[in-house]
Design a protein around this motif. Structure first.
Motif, mmCIF file in Angstrom:
data_model
loop_
_atom_site.group_PDB
_atom_site.id
_atom_site.type_symbol
_atom_site.label_atom_id
_atom_site.label_comp_id
_atom_site.label_asym_id
_atom_site.label_seq_id
_atom_site.Cartn_x
_atom_site.Cartn_y
_atom_site.Cartn_z
ATOM 1 N N LYS A 84 17.851 62.325 70.721
ATOM 2 C CA LYS A 84 16.727 61.232 71.243
ATOM 3 C C LYS A 84 17.018 60.036 70.566
ATOM 4 O O LYS A 84 16.891 58.799 71.114
ATOM 5 C CB LYS A 84 15.463 61.754 70.810
ATOM 6 N N LEU A 139 19.891 58.312 72.609
ATOM 7 C CA LEU A 139 19.463 58.030 73.879
ATOM 8 C C LEU A 139 18.650 56.873 74.207
ATOM 9 O O LEU A 139 18.741 56.295 75.309
ATOM 10 C CB LEU A 139 18.642 59.402 74.824
ATOM 11 N N ALA A 145 24.394 60.377 78.780
ATOM 12 C CA ALA A 145 23.961 61.741 78.502
ATOM 13 C C ALA A 145 25.113 62.683 78.061
ATOM 14 O O ALA A 145 24.964 63.344 77.126
ATOM 15 C CB ALA A 145 23.084 62.238 79.541
ATOM 16 N N SER A 161 21.785 69.480 78.762
ATOM 17 C CA SER A 161 20.527 69.031 79.567
ATOM 18 C C SER A 161 19.358 69.971 79.576
ATOM 19 O O SER A 161 18.376 69.710 79.536
ATOM 20 C CB SER A 161 20.986 68.405 81.010
ATOM 21 N N PHE A 187 17.720 70.313 76.275
ATOM 22 C CA PHE A 187 16.924 68.983 76.047
ATOM 23 C C PHE A 187 15.626 69.211 76.763
ATOM 24 O O PHE A 187 14.446 68.862 76.196
ATOM 25 C CB PHE A 187 17.680 67.698 76.599
ATOM 26 N N PRO A 214 17.663 64.428 79.656
ATOM 27 C CA PRO A 214 17.975 63.351 78.912
ATOM 28 C C PRO A 214 18.065 62.084 79.744
ATOM 29 O O PRO A 214 17.490 60.895 79.096
ATOM 30 C CB PRO A 214 19.431 63.569 78.531
#
Length: 64
Positions: free
Chosen positions: A15, A18, A25, A41, A44, A52
Motif C-alpha cells: 500500500k 502503491l 502494480a 493481485s 492484495f 492493486p
C-alpha cells in the motif's frame, strides 16, 4: 499462522508503494516479495477488497 502475518505485512508495505504515482502494480509485487504479479493481485484483493490498480486509483481520488 505465520503465512497470514507475512501476507498482511507485505500488503501493508505494498500500500505504501502503491500510493506513489510512479509505481506499477507488477513492480510493487516484486518489491514486497511476490514473484507472480497475478498471485500478488489476488492476495492484495483478499486483504483489501480491491485490486492493486483499484487501490491506486481510489487513493489518488481521495487525495484530490
Amino acid at each position: 499462522p505465520i503465512t497470514e502475518y507475512i501476507n498482511k505485512t507485505r500488503i501493508e508495505k505494498a500500500k505504501e508503494y502503491l500510493i506513489n504515482p510512479g509505481t506499477l502494480a507488477y513492480e510493487v509485487a516484486g518489491l514486497v516479495g511476490y514473484n507472480d504479479p497475478t498471485y500478488f493481485s489476488s492476495i492484495f484483493k483478499k486483504y483489501t477488497g480491491l485490486s492493486p490498480t483499484e487501490f491506486k486509483h481510489q487513493y489518488r481520488y481521495k487525495r484530490n
